[in-house]
Design a protein around this motif. Structure first.
Motif, short mmCIF file in Angstrom:
data_model
loop_
_atom_site.label_atom_id
_atom_site.label_comp_id
_atom_site.label_asym_id
_atom_site.label_seq_id
_atom_site.Cartn_x
_atom_site.Cartn_y
_atom_site.Cartn_z
N ASN A 71 0.89 -1.06 -0.11
CA ASN A 71 -0.03 0.00 -0.07
C ASN A 71 0.85 1.29 -0.12
O ASN A 71 1.44 1.49 1.00
CB ASN A 71 -0.80 0.10 1.28
CG ASN A 71 -1.80 1.23 1.29
OD1 ASN A 71 -1.28 2.37 0.85
ND2 ASN A 71 -3.00 1.04 1.88
N GLN A 112 -1.77 -0.94 -3.81
CA GLN A 112 -3.03 -0.27 -3.26
C GLN A 112 -2.78 1.23 -3.44
O GLN A 112 -1.55 1.58 -2.96
CB GLN A 112 -3.63 -0.86 -1.90
CG GLN A 112 -3.77 -2.14 -2.03
CD GLN A 112 -2.59 -3.05 -1.11
OE1 GLN A 112 -2.33 -2.56 -0.19
NE2 GLN A 112 -2.02 -3.73 -1.69
N VAL A 161 -6.20 0.53 -7.41
CA VAL A 161 -5.33 -0.80 -7.15
C VAL A 161 -4.76 -1.14 -8.17
O VAL A 161 -4.99 -0.94 -9.51
CB VAL A 161 -5.96 -1.62 -6.45
CG1 VAL A 161 -6.55 -1.31 -5.04
CG2 VAL A 161 -7.30 -2.40 -7.15
N HIS A 180 -8.55 -3.52 -1.69
CA HIS A 180 -8.42 -2.42 -0.70
C HIS A 180 -9.87 -2.41 -0.44
O HIS A 180 -10.37 -1.57 -0.92
CB HIS A 180 -7.80 -1.03 -1.42
CG HIS A 180 -7.24 -0.18 -0.41
ND1 HIS A 180 -6.92 1.05 -0.64
CD2 HIS A 180 -7.36 -0.28 0.76
CE1 HIS A 180 -6.63 1.87 0.06
NE2 HIS A 180 -7.14 1.31 1.38
N GLY A 222 -3.58 -7.72 0.02
CA GLY A 222 -3.90 -6.35 0.02
C GLY A 222 -4.52 -5.77 1.50
O GLY A 222 -4.09 -6.50 2.52
#
Lengths: 268, 262
Positions: free
Chosen positions: B35, B65, B106, B152, B185
């Motif tokens: 992320n 993400q 994403v 996400h 994720g």
């Protein structure tokens, strides 16, 4: 003890029977006389309708001889795509634009430099180093990527809004066919998709082109055309559903990049 | 004679489908979850630091993400494509929303080509923004095919997070319930929470001893997960949680996972 032997023997016989079943190719429907029944497709109108046509450019030597950009500049391809005038192609395909793990693919750069969307359609099994395939770029936003990789058959494509009379989402696939079994796999997995708004533009080995095109026409009930000469290892293969027709294929050369410009019309 | 027959039977069974049904095959791959927080704002939206880290760990697939696509804040850069070029990988961007004249969503990067990919977007009146989930079909050099997804999840309420994942399950398994899969994720849900318990109804936690993943300055919660399908088929042989305060508020995950195919 004899009972155990009988059970084991029975299991062995059954296993051989089932393993043979799995290996059999699917049966093609046969007519009364035992021959394949040809499917009669409706004839498209003889007069072309230019408002419902689109081009796809397929770059290839049709020789399946190695990485396309080994001796050719991908920058020339970018310039061609960027500078095309008149009726532009909706998709540009580059046969044998193979991908090597860890090495930047020319289509990443092309996508970055000239603002196009990219897709790589593998045409052979994945290897730890290089995977053979066809690079595709388009100016249109790709709404869907579809494909298959099963039992030695590979076909991938993307759906884009093609500007016909009205914007029509069409899935444009590519494949490389070297045996009839591969086309049978494609039929098993994608028969329904290929009857809709979908076309295949790829290559077929010269040695099997007749049986493959007969199978496409008679069993898959699709239109199939091949373009090329017996001098090349492969032929260009164009497959469209009954409601489409391939109107023309023109060959050309941009610097040292040979290409085929395929004109397809949706007539129904 | 009996001994001879016994050997014949054993030989036949060795090549029969029943025998192969008992055989198992193991497939390994290295995955990463990143992320990157607001399109990589901690690193000034530059792609190179992330590419360098990816190259250092050499994963097969990366689930990213909070990726920006040509936004004003990132200088209208195609960030994902830059990383793809720098690492020699295939990119797949799934746009969640139009943001700052570009896109935000994403993405997946794959070392090997993918022959098919799909996405679904969760749209709900009670969420702050729409959220995309995407997945790719990759044939590995071993010949096996796996599906790898990036997620996400919504964070407004536990109920919405669950609802979001329910729609993902619906889309993900609509046409395919057989291909082994990973869903990697930011689940925006901690260990023992209702959303994670819900996810585990269908999926398995591939790294049960993951540890905390947020914030990078001193992790207190686990929001990042590697989930596997089907249950029992996946295991993690090694994993690392990377706390890079210069790159994100989320720790990145690197994991070597194994899939056992019956």
């Amino acid at each position: 003890m004899k009972k155990v032997y009988n059970i084991l023997m029975g299991a062995a016989v059954l296993s051989i029977f089932f393993s043979c079943q799995g290996g059999l190719p699917p049966q093609v429907e046969e007519g009364e006389g035992g021959e394949n029944t040809p499917v009669e497709l409706p004839e498209p109108p003889s007069k072309p309708n230019s408002a419902n046509q689109f081009y796809v450019d397929f770059f290839s030597t049709l020789e399946d001889e190695g990485y396309f950009f080994e001796t050719r500049d991908s920058g020339v391809a970018s310039e061609y795509v960027k500078g095309q005038t008149g009726m532009k192609s909706v998709v540009y395909m580059f046969d044998r634009a193979d991908f090597t793990v860890g090495v930047s693919h020319p289509f990443n750069k092309m996508s970055y430099d000239i603002n196009v969307y990219q897709f790589f359609a593998q045409t052979k099994p994945t290897t730890a180093t290089t995977t053979e395939g066809t690079g595709m770029v388009t100016r249109y936003i790709i709404s869907r990527y579809d494909g298959l990789a099963q039992n030695g058959a590979y076909m991938s494509g993307c759906t884009i809004p093609v500007p016909l009379n009205k914007s029509t989402p069409i899935c444009i696939y590519t494949t490389k066919i070297t045996s009839l079994a591969q086309m049978e796999e494609i039929y098993k997995a994608k028969s329904q998709a290929l009857q809709g708004d979908a076309v295949i533009i790829g290559t077929v080995d010269n040695k099997v082109k007749e049986e493959v095109t007969n199978y496409i026409k008679n069993t898959m009930a699709l239109r199939a055309e091949v373009y090329g000469s017996n001098d090349t290892k492969m032929d260009l293969l164009v497959v469209v559903p009954a409601s489409y027709v391939c109107r023309a294929v023109e060959d050309g050369m941009r610097v040292n990049l040979p290409y085929y410009r395929v004109l397809i019309e949706k007539w129904m | 004679m009996r001994v001879f027959t016994k050997y014949i039977i054993i030989a036949l069974l060795a090549f029969c489908p029943f025998a192969s049904a008992f055989g198992q095959k193991t497939v390994s791959l290295r995955v990463m979850s990143m992320n990157i927080r607001q399109g990589g704002e901690y690193a000034g939206h530059k792609s190179q630091p992330y590419s360098d880290l990816i190259k250092q760990y050499n994963p097969d697939v990366i689930a990213l993400q909070e990726v920006d696509y040509k936004t004003l804040r990132n200088g209208r850069r195609d960030w994902l494509n830059e990383v793809a070029m720098q690492t020699g990988m295939f990119p797949y961007f799934c746009k969640s929303i139009t943001y700052q004249d570009g896109g935000f969503g994403v993405a997946l990067l794959s070392k090997y080509p993918f022959y098919k990919c799909e996405k679904t977007v969760f749209v709900h009146d009670d969420t702050r923004e729409d959220r995309a989930t995407g997945w790719i079909y990759v044939q590995l050099p071993s010949g096996e095919t796996v599906r790898v997804g990036v997620v996400h999840l919504s964070l407004e309420t536990s109920q919405l997070t669950i609802q979001h994942f329910a729609t993902i399950n619906k889309a993900f398994f609509a046409e395919d319930t057989t291909t082994p899969a990973l869903m990697i994720g930011d689940y925006n849900a901690d260990k023992g929470s209702d959303p994670i318990n819900y996810v585990k109804n269908k999926w398995m936690d591939v790294i049960p001893d993951m540890g905390k993943t947020i914030p990078t300055s001193g992790p207190t919660r686990q929001l990042d997960w590697v989930m596997g399908y089907p249950k029992g088929a996946w295991k993690c042989t090694k994993h690392e949680v990377l706390a890079r305060t210069d790159m994100s508020d989320h720790c990145f995950i690197v994991a070597d996972v194994e899939l056992t195919i019956e």
